[in-house]
Every structure is written in C-alpha cells, then in structure tokens.
Scaffold this active site. Structure first.
Site, PDB file in Angstrom:
ATOM      1  N   ASP A   1      43.471 -11.632  13.354  1.00 43.39           N
ATOM      2  CA  ASP A   1      44.899 -11.935  13.417  1.00 43.39           C
ATOM      3  C   ASP A   1      45.652 -10.911  12.574  1.00 43.39           C
ATOM      4  O   ASP A   1      45.229 -10.564  11.472  1.00 43.39           O
ATOM      5  CB  ASP A   1      45.176 -13.345  12.888  1.00 43.39           C
TER       6      ASP A   1
ATOM      7  N   GLU B   1      44.695 -10.693  19.723  1.00 43.72           N
ATOM      8  CA  GLU B   1      45.720 -11.258  20.594  1.00 43.72           C
ATOM      9  C   GLU B   1      46.363 -10.151  21.414  1.00 43.72           C
ATOM     10  O   GLU B   1      46.419  -9.000  20.993  1.00 43.72           O
ATOM     11  CB  GLU B   1      46.755 -12.032  19.785  1.00 43.72           C
TER      12      GLU B   1
ATOM     13  N   ASP C   1      47.136 -17.383   8.663  1.00 45.20           N
ATOM     14  CA  ASP C   1      46.500 -16.259   9.362  1.00 45.20           C
ATOM     15  C   ASP C   1      45.023 -16.542   9.638  1.00 45.20           C
ATOM     16  O   ASP C   1      44.499 -16.184  10.693  1.00 45.20           O
ATOM     17  CB  ASP C   1      46.632 -14.973   8.537  1.00 45.20           C
TER      18      ASP C   1
ATOM     19  N   CYS D   1      45.399 -26.324  15.682  1.00 39.60           N
ATOM     20  CA  CYS D   1      44.666 -26.656  14.458  1.00 39.60           C
ATOM     21  C   CYS D   1      43.202 -26.296  14.679  1.00 39.60           C
ATOM     22  O   CYS D   1      42.602 -26.702  15.675  1.00 39.60           O
ATOM     23  CB  CYS D   1      44.811 -28.147  14.153  1.00 39.60           C
TER      24      CYS D   1
ATOM     25  N   CYS E   1      40.940 -29.840  14.466  1.00 40.28           N
ATOM     26  CA  CYS E   1      40.854 -30.856  15.510  1.00 40.28           C
ATOM     27  C   CYS E   1      41.410 -30.409  16.853  1.00 40.28           C
ATOM     28  O   CYS E   1      41.254 -31.100  17.849  1.00 40.28           O
ATOM     29  CB  CYS E   1      41.567 -32.140  15.051  1.00 40.28           C
TER      30      CYS E   1
ATOM     31  N   CYS F   1      47.863 -29.745   9.219  1.00 39.61           N
ATOM     32  CA  CYS F   1      47.736 -30.524  10.442  1.00 39.61           C
ATOM     33  C   CYS F   1      48.163 -31.963  10.177  1.00 39.61           C
ATOM     34  O   CYS F   1      47.693 -32.587   9.221  1.00 39.61           O
ATOM     35  CB  CYS F   1      46.304 -30.475  10.949  1.00 39.61           C
TER      36      CYS F   1
HETATM   37 ZN   LIG Z   1      43.963 -30.971  12.857  1.00 42.10          ZN
END
Ligand SMILES: [Zn+2]
Length: 436
Positions: free
Chosen positions: A236, A336, A422, A394, A397, A412
């Site tokens: 990143d 990216e 980052d 995230c 999760c 999160c």
């Molecule tokens: Zn999460």
C-alpha cells in the site's frame, strides 16, 4: 494530405531471445570544453528538427496551393516522405547550404533531431487516423532553444565504456568523466553478456546525464535466495509512509517512512517558487505577452530546476531501494491499480493538494519499477481491481467501513480491531494475491 506522404517506417529493433533491454544511466562530469560541445550537439539536433519541420510544412503548403490552381495531381511538387531515411536524404542535400557549419558536430546529432521529427509526424498521423491509442497528439511544434529539453542520441561511432570505470567515450566529445562508477556495466561488457546499442545524452535538473541502452543476457536468478517465508505480499502506498508491505496473515514485512530529506527539499522548493513569482519571468502579466526574463529570475529558475531534481532523485532512490527489496524477497506482489490519466483529467482530484500529487507520482513510478523488476526476477506482479476498496475492508472480519483520509488508524465497529490504516490496506491487497 494523403496517406502516401506518410513514409513506411522500417521495422524497429527486436530484442533477441534470451536477452532483455536495459538502460544504464550515469551523471556526467564534463569539462567546460565538453559542455560547449554537448550544447552544440543538442543545438544541432534542434536545428535539424526545426529545419526539416519547416521544409515538410513548406512542401505541404506548396502542394495545397498548387491544387487550388487545379494543377493535376501528377504535376504537383513531389510529396516529402516522413520516414527517417527520406528526411535524412533531404537533409543531406540541404545541409551544405543551410548549415555550412554542420561538420562541427557529429552527424548523429542531426540524425537524432530528424529521427525525433519522423516519430512526431508518425504519431500525429496515427493519432489523427485513430490507429494510435491514448490522448490525441497534435502536429509537431518547433523546438525552442530555452524551453525544449536538450538531448542528443548517438547510435554509431565510438561509444565506449572505459575499463577504468569512470569514463565514457562518445563520438566527437571524447572521454567524459562520470561521477558514479560504471562497474556493473563494465562487468557485463567484459564478460560479453551485454552490448551497447546507443547512448543518449540529456541535460536534466542541472546535470548532463548519459543513458546507455544495452541488451543484456538474461540470467536465471537462484530461487532459493528469495524464499524468506513470505511468498505473497500486498503493498500500500501513502504519503506519511511511502509504502507498507504486509503478508496475508497480517505480518508487516516492510515499511518505508517518507524520507526526511524530501521534506527539507520540498520546503526549499516552496521558498524558491514564491521568490520566482516576485521576479520578472518569461511572461509579462500586465501586457499579456512573453518577455525577456530578468537575470535574477533566470538564476532563481536554475535553482528551482535543481530543487525539483533533488526532490525527484530522493523519491526515486527510496522507491528503487524498496522495489528491489520486494522483488528479490517475494514471489507474488499485489499493488493497487491507479488511474493516473483519469486523475489529471479530474480537476477536483487534481486540486486535492500537493501531498496527493506527490503520492500519485510515486505510485506510477512504483508500478513501473515493480513490473520490470518482477520480470527480471521471474516473479508475479498482480494489480488489484481499480475499485477494490483496500482501505475500507476490515482485515479482521471483512466488514466495510468508510474511513476519512485524516484517520490514521482503522477501527472496526464490528470486531473491534484497531490496526494501522496502511497496514490494513496492505493486508487486504495481499489476500487478493493469496486467493488467486
Ligand atoms: Zn472487523
């Protein structure tokens, strides 16, 4: 103008199997005499470009005028071809009259100007016909002594990298000292694994640079040295941290902080730019016309060019160091995608500030460096989809939260994970490489 006037270009050089193109660039340390010779060569290239462009335009206009008098097609002034051999032939006929001083410079100087013109005309024509991708290309402009980049290319004659590792010999210019050691290239040349095709000398950022274009035999890299337990990494890019690399399981493998000399150089750039604004430059805003710049402006401009070069060099150096580390240690790298052209087209994105453009410039360079170094090291470079929300997901999760740009930490709301912004993005990118 008809299609027939556009000359048929000869097939360009193709790299033989088992070889690759590689450029070696060295900063030159020429003597005052050599500097004058270099400037003369660049001027010669510009002269040949402008002279032949003028000729091409004159022939075109002459034919148009004759047509308007209903002169039959076969009696018109012969069309001028745009290929390098066709333009060079006319140049050789005209040089004795229009440039009687031509012997002062290597013929390669005029050739590089004419070659540039040939390519420019070809690009313009292809762009006009729709057979060239990318933004539309206009008809070539005349080159300016003050504004156009100075460069000259040598393809024949004595182009030699001296065995003492600190000199390059070029036609008509002789032995030119280099700041850096040419050791790596000399090593290849001595063992017969590289061949120099051409040498381009250009003036950039207050320095004369020589790029030697070579073909080098591809050597198989031993794969064992590369294995360090982290085959897949995501990278990143940011402003505060130049780049953060991480594995799919969340281990940070590389973090390059924004280099400190860069900030100092940027401050200097800021000062110089404000100073330039107070001095009389090439444009007179009152009379709305170009004017002769003041000596203080010229001096300031020179300092500004150097400051820009320094910023560029620091960033380039850091990026090279990081990309070399990444490509020599990992098997799959995920970055990216970036729509560079789109960003500049979008005015709003353009105005998002200096920091943003700094990050963008690095992103483009990083991608270029990673792609050729990946090929060199026989590894895979994967580019994530442009719309992949790497900063929003995230890594704990998989929930999605939109994060304001100033927020440095990802929190999160579902699993309560708190992670560096980052690093989170890098982990998400790395997982793309793992899944594929
Ligand atoms: Zn999460």
């Amino acid at each position: 103008m008809t299609q027939t006037t556009a000359g048929v270009r000869m097939a360009r050089f193709t790299v033989p199997d088992g070889c690759r193109m590689q450029a070696y660039r060295f900063a030159l340390d020429p003597t005052p005499r050599q500097i004058r010779a270099l400037e003369s060569h660049c001027g010669a290239a510009r002269f040949a470009f402008n002279h032949m462009l003028e000729f091409v335009i004159a022939v075109r206009d002459q034919r148009a005028a004759e047509r308007s008098y209903d002169i039959p097609e076969d009696e018109l002034t012969p069309a001028q071809g745009w290929s390098l051999p066709a333009l060079r032939k006319v140049w050789n006929q005209r040089k004795e009259v229009h440039a009687p001083w031509w012997r002062e410079n290597s013929k390669e100087a005029y050739n590089s100007g004419i070659d540039a013109l040939s390519r420019a005309l070809e690009s313009w024509w292809k762009s006009k016909c729709g057979s060239r991708a990318g933004a539309a290309i206009g008809f070539p402009n005349y080159k300016s002594k003050h504004r156009s980049p100075q460069s000259v290319r040598f393809t024949t004659g004595t182009i030699r990298v001296e065995g003492d590792r600190h000199h390059i010999t070029l036609p008509m210019l002789g032995r030119i000292h280099t700041y850096e050691s040419t050791r790596k290239l000399v090593h290849h040349l001595d063992s017969g694994t590289a061949r120099v095709l051409s040498a381009t000398v250009q003036f950039e950022g207050g320095r004369w640079l020589c790029s030697l274009h070579t073909i080098v035999e591809v050597q198989e890299q031993p794969t064992t040295t590369r294995r360090n337990g982290h085959p897949v990494v995501g990278v990143d890019l940011g402003i505060k941290n130049l780049l953060v690399a991480a594995t799919p399981d969340g281990t940070e493998v590389l973090r390059v902080a924004a280099p400190k000399p860069l900030n100092a150089a940027l401050r200097r750039l800021h000062t110089l730019q404000r100073r330039a604004a107070r001095r009389r430059g090439r444009w007179d805003p009152v009379n709305k016309s170009s004017c002769r710049p003041s000596r203080r402006w010229t001096r300031n401009h020179r300092q500004l060019t150097k400051a820009h070069a320094r910023v560029r060099n620091i960033r380039r150096h850091e990026l090279h160091r990081a990309t070399s580390t990444l490509t020599s240690k990992h098997d799959v790298i995920v970055i990216e995608d970036l729509n560079v052209a789109g960003m500049f087209r979008n005015r709003k994105a353009c105005l998002k500030g200096f920091n943003r453009s700094v990050g963008d410039a690095a992103l483009g360079a990083l991608r270029t460096q990673l792609s050729y170094k990946a090929e060199r090291h026989h590894i895979t470079l994967r580019i994530a989809d442009r719309w992949f929300p790497s900063t929003q997901i995230c890594s704990g999760c998989g929930a999605r939260t939109k994060l304001p740009l100033k927020e440095r930490e990802y929190r999160c709301g579902i699993c309560g994970l708190v992670i560096d912004r980052d690093l989170n993005a890098a982990v998400n990118l790395a997982r793309l490489g793992d899944a594929a």
